[in-house]
Design a protein around this motif. Structure first.
Motif, short mmCIF file in Angstrom:
data_model
loop_
_atom_site.label_atom_id
_atom_site.label_comp_id
_atom_site.label_asym_id
_atom_site.label_seq_id
_atom_site.Cartn_x
_atom_site.Cartn_y
_atom_site.Cartn_z
N GLY A 79 0.73 -1.12 -0.04
CA GLY A 79 -0.02 0.03 -0.10
C GLY A 79 0.88 1.27 0.06
N GLU A 80 0.43 2.24 0.59
CA GLU A 80 0.99 3.56 0.71
C GLU A 80 2.63 3.38 1.18
N ASP A 81 2.83 2.61 2.30
CA ASP A 81 4.23 2.26 2.62
C ASP A 81 5.30 1.92 1.55
N ARG A 83 4.32 2.26 -1.69
CA ARG A 83 4.21 3.50 -2.52
C ARG A 83 5.52 4.81 -2.46
N VAL A 84 5.65 4.96 -0.92
CA VAL A 84 6.56 5.82 -0.67
C VAL A 84 7.98 5.34 -0.61
N HIS A 145 1.57 14.89 3.86
CA HIS A 145 0.98 13.76 3.19
C HIS A 145 -0.19 14.34 2.19
N GLY A 147 -1.03 14.75 -1.62
CA GLY A 147 -0.65 14.65 -2.94
C GLY A 147 -1.27 15.83 -3.85
N TYR A 211 1.88 10.71 -6.47
CA TYR A 211 1.65 9.21 -6.59
C TYR A 211 1.50 8.65 -5.31
N MET A 212 2.36 9.09 -4.46
CA MET A 212 2.63 8.43 -2.99
C MET A 212 1.29 8.53 -2.28
N TYR A 213 0.61 9.77 -2.23
CA TYR A 213 -0.44 9.95 -1.50
C TYR A 213 -1.88 10.00 -2.31
N THR A 214 -1.90 9.94 -3.47
CA THR A 214 -3.27 9.56 -4.21
C THR A 214 -3.56 8.04 -4.62
N GLY A 215 -2.29 7.56 -4.81
CA GLY A 215 -2.39 6.12 -5.09
C GLY A 215 -2.55 5.76 -6.32
#
Length: 234
Positions: A79-81, A83-84, A145, A147, A211-215
């Motif tokens: 998930g977000e982890d 992506r980060v 955080h 996006g 991208y990190m925070y919008t997915g």
């Protein structure tokens, strides 16, 4: 309890990765700013310092890359982890490239320091200020955080491109008027092209942050001014 402790360690390690990327961004911005200052003021010492400090950014990128690989191996993030950590690795590459551009401009400053100034530099420092703002917005988006904040970067790259085209036109006119100044003109053209590329890398950073925070994958072109034939140089 173990799950809570693991989550805490993940958050602490992500915070460390972010702190490293903030430092890289600051160093990259500083490299461009000092290099252009040296160019504008024909300051040989500052130009040499920019070149000497280039290794700091390179070493930091290597440490960040290793830290990201270790994070991925230890936690197998999702998930977000995930992506980060993946995005941070890509961002580090773009920031390292911006740092390289600072070194290239510093080398141009050394080359031009032995020649009389062609003209007062106005638009080239403006390009640097815009690129610094692009990076500042991206780092603020990471910190918050947010996006959506990163999307504000994309229109700024249009401003960088506009200034680069304006500089090119002015220098071509100067070459026609004063052919003996061709060396200075071409050096300044290369500087403006280098800054335009730095703006592209700053845009890449913003795409990754979004991208990190919008997915979802974000493309800068969707938020920028539509290109015309003049923009393409036709």
């Amino acid at each position: 309890m173990d799950t809570i402790n693991t989550r805490k360690r993940i958050e602490e390690d992500i915070a460390l990765l972010k702190s490293m990327i903030y430092r890289m961004s600051g160093l990259a911005s500083e490299s461009l700013e000092k290099a252009v200052w040296a160019l504008k003021n024909q300051d040989v010492e500052v130009a040499r310092n920019v070149i000497a400090d280039g290794d700091i950014i390179d070493e930091l990128e290597e440490k960040l890359d290793a830290a990201c690989m270790e994070f991925a191996a230890r936690y197998q993030p999702l998930g977000e982890d995930l992506r980060v950590v993946v995005s941070v690795m890509h961002i580090a590459v773009d920031l390292e490239r911006i740092g390289d551009y600072g070194e290239n401009i510093a080398k141009a400053a050394l080359s031009l320091s032995r020649l009389p100034q062609l003209k007062p530099l106005i638009d080239i420092p403006r390009m640097v200020e815009i690129i610094k703002e692009m990076l500042r917005l991206s780092m603020a988006a990471i910190d918050g955080h947010d996006g959506e904040m990163a999307l504000k970067v994309f229109p700024l790259d249009d401003e960088v491109d506009d200034l680069e085209r304006q500089i090119m036109r002015e220098l071509l006119l100067l070459i026609m008027e004063k052919p003996e100044r061709i060396e200075q003109s071409f050096n300044l053209m290369n500087v403006s092209r280098t800054l335009e590329r730095a703006g592209d890398h700053a845009t890449n950073v913003a795409e990754r942050v979004a991208y990190m925070y919008t997915g979802r994958p974000v493309k800068a072109g969707s938020y920028r001014r539509r290109k015309t034939a003049q923009d393409d140089g036709n």
